[in-house]
Structure formats: C-alpha cells, structure tokens
Design an enzyme around this catalytic site. Structure first.
Site, PDB file in Angstrom:
ATOM      1  N   TRP A 106       0.854  -1.648   0.014  1.00 58.59           N
ATOM      2  CA  TRP A 106       0.065  -0.152   0.086  1.00 58.59           C
ATOM      3  C   TRP A 106       1.129   1.116  -0.008  1.00 58.59           C
ATOM      4  O   TRP A 106       0.243   2.214  -0.270  1.00 58.59           O
ATOM      5  CB  TRP A 106      -0.803  -0.008   0.575  1.00 58.59           C
ATOM      6  CG  TRP A 106      -0.080  -0.229   2.477  1.00 58.59           C
ATOM      7  CD1 TRP A 106      -0.280  -1.469   2.911  1.00 58.59           C
ATOM      8  CD2 TRP A 106       0.798   0.494   2.755  1.00 58.59           C
ATOM      9  NE1 TRP A 106       0.705  -1.270   4.368  1.00 58.59           N
ATOM     10  CE2 TRP A 106       1.330  -0.517   4.497  1.00 58.59           C
ATOM     11  CE3 TRP A 106       1.338   2.010   3.002  1.00 58.59           C
ATOM     12  CZ2 TRP A 106       1.952   0.398   5.602  1.00 58.59           C
ATOM     13  CZ3 TRP A 106       1.771   2.474   4.097  1.00 58.59           C
ATOM     14  CH2 TRP A 106       1.943   1.990   4.675  1.00 58.59           C
ATOM     15  N   ASN A 107       2.212   1.158   0.510  1.00 53.59           N
ATOM     16  CA  ASN A 107       3.217   2.393   0.295  1.00 53.59           C
ATOM     17  C   ASN A 107       3.235   2.655  -0.624  1.00 53.59           C
ATOM     18  O   ASN A 107       3.145   4.265  -0.872  1.00 53.59           O
ATOM     19  CB  ASN A 107       4.252   2.111   1.229  1.00 53.59           C
ATOM     20  CG  ASN A 107       4.980   1.235   0.652  1.00 53.59           C
ATOM     21  OD1 ASN A 107       4.713   0.351  -0.156  1.00 53.59           O
ATOM     22  ND2 ASN A 107       6.394   1.390   1.205  1.00 53.59           N
ATOM     23  N   LYS A 138      -2.941  -7.853  -7.678  1.00 52.37           N
ATOM     24  CA  LYS A 138      -3.327  -8.276  -6.802  1.00 52.37           C
ATOM     25  C   LYS A 138      -2.614  -6.724  -5.598  1.00 52.37           C
ATOM     26  O   LYS A 138      -1.535  -7.161  -5.232  1.00 52.37           O
ATOM     27  CB  LYS A 138      -3.365  -9.313  -5.812  1.00 52.37           C
ATOM     28  CG  LYS A 138      -4.387  -9.503  -4.561  1.00 52.37           C
ATOM     29  CD  LYS A 138      -3.726  -9.970  -3.593  1.00 52.37           C
ATOM     30  CE  LYS A 138      -2.973  -9.173  -2.354  1.00 52.37           C
ATOM     31  NZ  LYS A 138      -3.754  -8.060  -2.689  1.00 52.37           N
ATOM     32  N   PRO A 139      -3.693  -5.923  -5.542  1.00 54.19           N
ATOM     33  CA  PRO A 139      -3.005  -4.758  -5.426  1.00 54.19           C
ATOM     34  C   PRO A 139      -3.891  -4.772  -3.388  1.00 54.19           C
ATOM     35  O   PRO A 139      -4.005  -5.645  -2.967  1.00 54.19           O
ATOM     36  CB  PRO A 139      -4.045  -3.407  -5.641  1.00 54.19           C
ATOM     37  CG  PRO A 139      -4.872  -4.016  -6.302  1.00 54.19           C
ATOM     38  CD  PRO A 139      -4.561  -5.504  -6.752  1.00 54.19           C
ATOM     39  N   ALA A 140      -2.849  -3.817  -2.778  1.00 50.54           N
ATOM     40  CA  ALA A 140      -3.086  -3.984  -1.207  1.00 50.54           C
ATOM     41  C   ALA A 140      -4.612  -3.905  -1.120  1.00 50.54           C
ATOM     42  O   ALA A 140      -4.914  -2.684  -1.799  1.00 50.54           O
ATOM     43  CB  ALA A 140      -1.827  -3.460  -0.703  1.00 50.54           C
ATOM     44  N   GLU A 182      10.954  -8.423  -3.296  1.00 52.02           N
ATOM     45  CA  GLU A 182      10.876  -7.346  -2.698  1.00 52.02           C
ATOM     46  C   GLU A 182      10.646  -6.467  -1.782  1.00 52.02           C
ATOM     47  O   GLU A 182       9.627  -6.515  -1.713  1.00 52.02           O
ATOM     48  CB  GLU A 182      10.026  -5.489  -3.665  1.00 52.02           C
ATOM     49  CG  GLU A 182      10.806  -5.813  -5.364  1.00 52.02           C
ATOM     50  CD  GLU A 182      12.647  -5.700  -5.107  1.00 52.02           C
ATOM     51  OE1 GLU A 182      13.781  -5.113  -4.374  1.00 52.02           O
ATOM     52  OE2 GLU A 182      13.522  -5.442  -6.613  1.00 52.02           O
ATOM     53  N   GLU A 186      11.575  -2.823  11.367  1.00 49.28           N
ATOM     54  CA  GLU A 186      10.770  -1.536  10.442  1.00 49.28           C
ATOM     55  C   GLU A 186      10.229  -0.374  11.190  1.00 49.28           C
ATOM     56  O   GLU A 186       8.506  -1.130  11.439  1.00 49.28           O
ATOM     57  CB  GLU A 186      10.294  -1.995   9.045  1.00 49.28           C
ATOM     58  CG  GLU A 186      11.565  -3.007   7.944  1.00 49.28           C
ATOM     59  CD  GLU A 186      10.050  -3.571   6.821  1.00 49.28           C
ATOM     60  OE1 GLU A 186       9.444  -3.562   7.046  1.00 49.28           O
ATOM     61  OE2 GLU A 186      10.884  -1.855   5.988  1.00 49.28           O
ATOM     62  N   SER A 230      16.105   5.652  -5.076  1.00 49.79           N
ATOM     63  CA  SER A 230      14.556   4.607  -6.493  1.00 49.79           C
ATOM     64  C   SER A 230      14.336   5.654  -7.438  1.00 49.79           C
ATOM     65  O   SER A 230      15.203   7.355  -7.580  1.00 49.79           O
ATOM     66  CB  SER A 230      13.182   5.127  -5.145  1.00 49.79           C
ATOM     67  OG  SER A 230      13.409   4.832  -4.581  1.00 49.79           O
ATOM     68  N   GLU A 271      14.336  -4.885  -9.747  1.00 54.53           N
ATOM     69  CA  GLU A 271      13.218  -4.133 -10.626  1.00 54.53           C
ATOM     70  C   GLU A 271      13.781  -2.887 -10.676  1.00 54.53           C
ATOM     71  O   GLU A 271      14.965  -2.261 -10.592  1.00 54.53           O
ATOM     72  CB  GLU A 271      11.889  -3.717  -9.279  1.00 54.53           C
ATOM     73  CG  GLU A 271      11.410  -5.225  -9.163  1.00 54.53           C
ATOM     74  CD  GLU A 271       9.853  -4.819  -8.534  1.00 54.53           C
ATOM     75  OE1 GLU A 271       9.669  -3.618  -7.953  1.00 54.53           O
ATOM     76  OE2 GLU A 271       8.940  -5.678  -8.877  1.00 54.53           O
TER      77      GLU A 271
HETATM   78  P1  NAD Z   1       2.396  -7.025   2.962  1.00 52.78           P
HETATM   79  O1  NAD Z   1       3.936  -7.683   3.219  1.00 52.78           O
HETATM   80  O2  NAD Z   1       1.518  -7.123   4.865  1.00 52.78           O
HETATM   81  O3  NAD Z   1       1.320  -7.080   2.215  1.00 52.78           O
HETATM   82  C1  NAD Z   1       2.094  -6.930   1.220  1.00 52.78           C
HETATM   83  C2  NAD Z   1       0.366  -7.209  -0.200  1.00 52.78           C
HETATM   84  O4  NAD Z   1       0.562  -8.842   0.345  1.00 52.78           O
HETATM   85  C3  NAD Z   1      -0.147  -7.101  -0.131  1.00 52.78           C
HETATM   86  O5  NAD Z   1      -0.841  -7.110  -1.537  1.00 52.78           O
HETATM   87  C4  NAD Z   1      -0.970  -7.887   0.827  1.00 52.78           C
HETATM   88  O6  NAD Z   1      -2.545  -7.823   0.713  1.00 52.78           O
HETATM   89  C5  NAD Z   1      -0.844  -9.510   0.649  1.00 52.78           C
HETATM   90  N1  NAD Z   1      -0.492 -10.453   1.544  1.00 52.78           N
HETATM   91  C6  NAD Z   1      -0.649 -10.170   3.186  1.00 52.78           C
HETATM   92  N2  NAD Z   1      -0.618 -11.492   3.304  1.00 52.78           N
HETATM   93  C7  NAD Z   1      -0.467 -11.927   2.077  1.00 52.78           C
HETATM   94  C8  NAD Z   1      -0.577 -14.197   2.440  1.00 52.78           C
HETATM   95  N3  NAD Z   1      -0.872 -14.644   3.143  1.00 52.78           N
HETATM   96  N4  NAD Z   1      -0.825 -14.155   1.044  1.00 52.78           N
HETATM   97  C9  NAD Z   1      -1.027 -13.284  -0.347  1.00 52.78           C
HETATM   98  N5  NAD Z   1      -0.494 -11.947   0.192  1.00 52.78           N
HETATM   99  C10 NAD Z   1      -0.840 -11.100   1.018  1.00 52.78           C
HETATM  100  O7  NAD Z   1       2.967  -5.693   3.722  1.00 52.78           O
HETATM  101  P2  NAD Z   1       2.753  -4.173   3.242  1.00 52.78           P
HETATM  102  O8  NAD Z   1       2.260  -3.622   4.815  1.00 52.78           O
HETATM  103  O9  NAD Z   1       1.135  -3.888   2.274  1.00 52.78           O
HETATM  104  O10 NAD Z   1       3.694  -2.932   2.652  1.00 52.78           O
HETATM  105  C11 NAD Z   1       4.660  -3.274   3.693  1.00 52.78           C
HETATM  106  C12 NAD Z   1       6.068  -3.607   3.862  1.00 52.78           C
HETATM  107  O11 NAD Z   1       6.699  -3.596   2.269  1.00 52.78           O
HETATM  108  C13 NAD Z   1       7.070  -3.537   4.235  1.00 52.78           C
HETATM  109  O12 NAD Z   1       7.931  -4.954   4.949  1.00 52.78           O
HETATM  110  C14 NAD Z   1       8.022  -2.882   3.787  1.00 52.78           C
HETATM  111  O13 NAD Z   1       8.970  -3.032   3.609  1.00 52.78           O
HETATM  112  C15 NAD Z   1       7.403  -4.041   2.043  1.00 52.78           C
HETATM  113  N6  NAD Z   1       8.579  -2.502   0.763  1.00 52.78           N
HETATM  114  C16 NAD Z   1       8.930  -3.022  -0.182  1.00 52.78           C
HETATM  115  C17 NAD Z   1       9.547  -2.581  -0.831  1.00 52.78           C
HETATM  116  C18 NAD Z   1      10.567  -3.374  -1.768  1.00 52.78           C
HETATM  117  O14 NAD Z   1      10.800  -2.172  -2.775  1.00 52.78           O
HETATM  118  N7  NAD Z   1      11.634  -3.910  -1.096  1.00 52.78           N
HETATM  119  C19 NAD Z   1       8.593  -1.522  -1.429  1.00 52.78           C
HETATM  120  C20 NAD Z   1       8.029  -0.899  -0.285  1.00 52.78           C
HETATM  121  C21 NAD Z   1       7.424  -2.023   0.761  1.00 52.78           C
END
Ligand code: NAD
Length: 479
Positions: free
Chosen positions: A151-152, A175-177, A251, A382, A442, A459
């Site tokens: 979502w960020n 599949k978006p957040a 990522e 984090e 970035s 990426e």
């Molecule tokens: P999250 O892991 O909770 O969710 C990310 C995505 O995965 C969402 O679309 C969510 O719906 C989905 N998801 C959650 N549980 C799932 C499951 N059991 N099976 C399949 N999909 C599932 O992360 P978040 O809170 O949305 O985002 C923050 C995290 O993302 C932080 O850890 C951040 O560091 C990381 N992030 C990394 C990068 C990068 O490029 N390295 C960039 C942005 C964010």
C-alpha cells in the site's frame, strides 16, 4: 474525487465479485470510508488466471514495438492526469499531495523506461569452443505472472511490475494491497485506453489475500510471482511457490543504516536524512531505520535534525502546506508508538515529537530520538513511521559491523567527504543499494532490490525486464 472503477477487471471486463462481496476503502486522514470496491474470492481469482492464460501465447507474439507503444501511451495518459491521480492516491493512502504528484511521475517513468526496453530484448549467437557447434540464444516471456503490491506506493509498485511484464510479453494478474486498491483500478483503465488487449492485465482486489493467492501459486498455471511487501509474507509465498517451482522476484522489507562519519558535510547529511527518513512519512522500505553518527558530530547532527523535523507541518495530505500526512492506519500508528515507548524506556532522549496527537486520523509527529540503546526493539524492526533513532559510533570497522548486523540488506546511506572511505564502506555494506551523500536511491533506470532477507531479483534498470524473461538455448551443429 475522480470517478474510479470499483469492480474487478477480468478479461477486459469490469465485473463484481462472484458472491457480490465488497470491501471498504478508508481515508487515513479522517478514518472515514471513501467507497467500497469488489472483494474477490478464490473463484474470481481463478477467472482472472483463466483470462491471463488464454491470451498469453497471442500476447507473446505481439510485435515488441506494439507493446512499447502501449506503454508509451499509458505514460502520456498518466502524466496528463497527474493531479487527479495524486488526489486519489492521497485520499486512499494519506501522503501529502506534493509527494503523491512525485509518485505519479515516478510511476509513469517505469512505463516510459520499459517502453524503451521492450524493443531492446536481445538474444545471442555464438560459436561454441569446439568450433563446430553454434549456440542460438532466444529470450522468451516467462508466461502468466502474479503481481502482488503493497500500500505504501500504490501506483509506482504497480507500474514497476506491470511495465516490464508488458514489455517482455507476459500476461498478468495484479493483486493490489486492500488498503489502496483505487490507484490500481485506475491504472487498469488507463492501460485499456492505451490499447492493452483484453486479458493481458487482470486486477483482483481482495481483503482475503491468503485465501485467494495460495491456490493460484499452487495451481500450476502462474509461472512467475513478483511480490513487494513484508519479509514475513514474502517467505510464506516463497514456500507456496516452491510446490510448482514458480519463478519469484521478492522486494521485501529493509532496516536501512544511515551512517554519518566525522568528515561528512553535516548540512548534506541532514538534508539526506530528511529525505531518507521522511519520504512517504517513513513508510518506505528504503527508509533510514538506524542512524549511526560518529560520536564527535552526533550532538550537532541530532540538534540540527530535530530542528528540521520539528518545523514540518503535520495534517491531512490534501491541505496546502502539509509536509507529513497520516500513517496508513491505526495499526501502523500503534506499532510506531510501541517502538518509541520501548526506546524511551531503554534510555533514549526525545528531541522532537514522540507524542500521539488527539483527534481523527492516524497521525504521528516527526520524532527524533538520540542516545538510543542498541538493544531497543526498533533496531531490529522496520519502524515504518517518521521516527529517527540516533546512535553513536567510534570507528569504521565498528559501524560496518553494527550496520550489517541485521537479517535485512536493502539499502544503506553513507555520508563522508572521503572518496576512499566512501568506496570502501559502499563495498562492505551488505545491501543491494547504497546512497552516497544522498538520501534517495530510487530511480526507474537503476536496478532496485536487496540482498539477504530483503529480497531476490531487481526491479527497474536494464535488468528489470530479465525477471520476466527466460533464456532458451538452441544448439545448432554446423557440418
Ligand atoms: P504485506 O506483506 O502485509 O502486504 C503486501 C501485499 O501482500 C499486499 O498486497 C497484501 O494484501 C498481500 N498479502 C498479505 N498477506 C498475504 C498472504 N498470506 N498471501 C498472499 N498475499 C498476502 O506488506 P505491506 O504492509 O502492504 O507493505 C509494507 C511492507 O512492504 C514493508 O515491509 C516494506 O518494507 C515492504 N516494501 C518493500 C519494497 C521493496 O521494494 N523492497 C517496496 C515497498 C514496500
């Protein structure tokens, strides 16, 4: 707010979830529901995969120039709609409008970059060492992809995956957040307007990601998973991907060290710290999480940073003059509160912020903590919020050891005026990226990604498209 599609996008058609379910989208600045969107179940997700599989072969055979021009047109449309897309993003995610506009530009650039890469997919030809056999190398799209975004950065995390997938000739299910589905739904509309054929991109919004995603990964039809999100979820998806040997790009999270040496230009370091910490309210995988500052300059750095942080305006991202919007939700804010309380209990001094405001929305003030104890929880977590935690160090070997003492390795920031030291430390930091006298790494033209538990693959950059291509080697004996 702009009129946004609120259904699932499957095979080029907007449809409701099979069971009619919907889910709310909240505005984090007010806590109020903005609208409802379709909430997909497993059946809907399977239909999306059906659509992607159905057109894969035809899409792979499309002229690279045609794929390139779709991306280029989508780039133009996004840029021309910057203000409305920014407002939409601020409404569902909270970041201030100026930052949202910046993300729209960043997101669009991935389409422009990969429109240029689509026509530069090169194979190879060579004579093998025996002098007789020839080797023909082809590049082929990996096949239908599953793209999962956080979502960020609601728009840019989508374009960073969709751009190379389209360029490579892959079809996909996005599949978006659940917190930020609207930007992805508009993106699907934009790509359709740009001429993307039906079924190439399918968008499935759901509040039940675990239930919906697992059967797709275990089903044998998805050939590639590109995931951005937490390390915890990434590991789970790696396990699920193993069953069908699905190719993965991951990522994941970060725990970035921000190192200020005693020979640094402190003004530059404070400027860099403001970007590395405050971009996206600290809700970035690249956010500086641990500030290591040389003992001789630590006090001066902390005071200057606290002054800059205290001067920021906190408020709803749509209001003029606001620098810092709300965090994504109450859970995100509670996590930040807990980490600050823990650090303070272990002896940290609060130089700025540190107090949760009353009133609606999930706001948290820019906060600077000095004299942070190395055993504080935030050193291994984090923070994902506007909190700068400052520790001191005495020498280079020591700070490298401490900076590398984490399971993550996404990015590190180094501030020094010595070229020797800059190169030495950049080489020894266990990270996929280093910001040298800068707080921003970035860039769509650079390979973004981490080492250790921060992920697999890259990426963007020239290599970004490789994640969506396989090599095929054809052996050709010449008699
Ligand atoms: P999250 O892991 O909770 O969710 C990310 C995505 O995965 C969402 O679309 C969510 O719906 C989905 N998801 C959650 N549980 C799932 C499951 N059991 N099976 C399949 N999909 C599932 O992360 P978040 O809170 O949305 O985002 C923050 C995290 O993302 C932080 O850890 C951040 O560091 C990381 N992030 C990394 C990068 C990068 O490029 N390295 C960039 C942005 C964010």
């Amino acid at each position: 707010m702009i009129d946004v599609p609120k259904q699932l996008f499957i095979g080029g058609t907007w449809v409701d979830a099979a069971d009619g379910a919907t889910m709310p989208v909240d505005n984090p600045a007010t806590g109020e529901v903005v609208c409802h969107v379709a909430d997909a179940g497993t059946k809907d997700a399977q239909l999306a995969v059906d659509a992607a599989v159905r057109v894969q072969e035809e899409w792979a055979a499309t002229a690279p120039r045609a794929r390139s021009e779709i991306l280029r047109r989508a780039y133009d449309i996004i840029v021309s709609r910057t203000d409305e897309l920014a407002l939409l993003m601020t409404t569902e995610m909270g970041k201030p409008l100026a930052e949202a506009r910046g993300e729209v530009a960043y997101a669009a650039e991935f389409f422009r970059w990969f429109s240029e890469e689509a026509v530069r997919i090169e194979g190879g030809f060579g004579t093998l060492p025996d002098g007789r056999n020839r080797m023909l190398l082809m590049r082929r799209p990996v096949g239908p992809c599953l793209l999962i975004t956080p979502w960020n950065f609601p728009l840019a995390m989508g374009t960073r995956k969709i751009g190379p997938a389209i360029a490579a000739g892959c079809t996909m299910v996005l599949k978006p957040a659940p917190q930020t589905p609207l930007s992805s739904l508009v993106l699907a509309e934009i790509l359709r307007e740009a001429g993307l054929p039906d079924g190439v991109l399918n968008v499935v919004t759901t509040s039940r990601p675990g239930e919906v995603v697992e059967p797709l990964l275990r089903g044998g039809r998805i050939r590639k998973l590109s995931f951005t999100g937490s390390t915890q979820v990434g590991k789970l998806l790696l396990e699920q991907s193993a069953e069908q040997v699905v190719r993965t790009s991951m990522e994941l999270g970060g725990n970035a060290p921000f190192i200020v040496f005693d020979d640094a230009d402190l003004e530059k370091a404070v400027d860099g710290a403001m970007v590395a910490k405050m971009r996206n309210m600290g809700e970035a995988c690249t956010a500086a999480n641990r500030f290591f500052v040389h003992r001789d300059v630590a006090e001066e750095f902390a005071v200057r940073l606290a002054a800059r942080m205290s001067a920021l305006n906190v408020g709803p991202g749509t209001e003029p003059g606001v620098d810092v919007g709300p965090l994504i939700d109450q859970n995100g804010r509670r996590k930040v509160e807990r980490l600050v309380e823990d650090a303070v209990q272990r002896g940290a001094r609060v130089l700025a912020g540190g107090r949760t405001p009353t009133g609606p929305g999930s706001f948290y003030p820019p906060t600077v903590l000095s004299r942070v104890s190395p055993d504080s929880d935030l050193m291994g977590t984090e923070i994902f919020g506007p909190v700068a935690a400052i520790l001191t160090f005495d020498d280079e070997d020591e700070v490298l050891r401490r900076a590398n003492d984490t399971e993550w390795g996404l990015v590190g920031y180094v501030f020094t005026e010595s070229l020797d030291r800059a190169l030495r430390v950049s080489e020894r930091l266990e990270a996929g990226m280093v910001g040298l006298n800068t707080g921003l790494v970035s860039n769509p033209a650079a390979p973004f990604g981490g080492v250790k538990q921060s992920g697999l693959g890259r990426e963007g950059g020239r290599v970004g498209i490789d994640e969506f291509l396989d090599y095929k080697y054809v052996a050709v004996p010449v008699t």
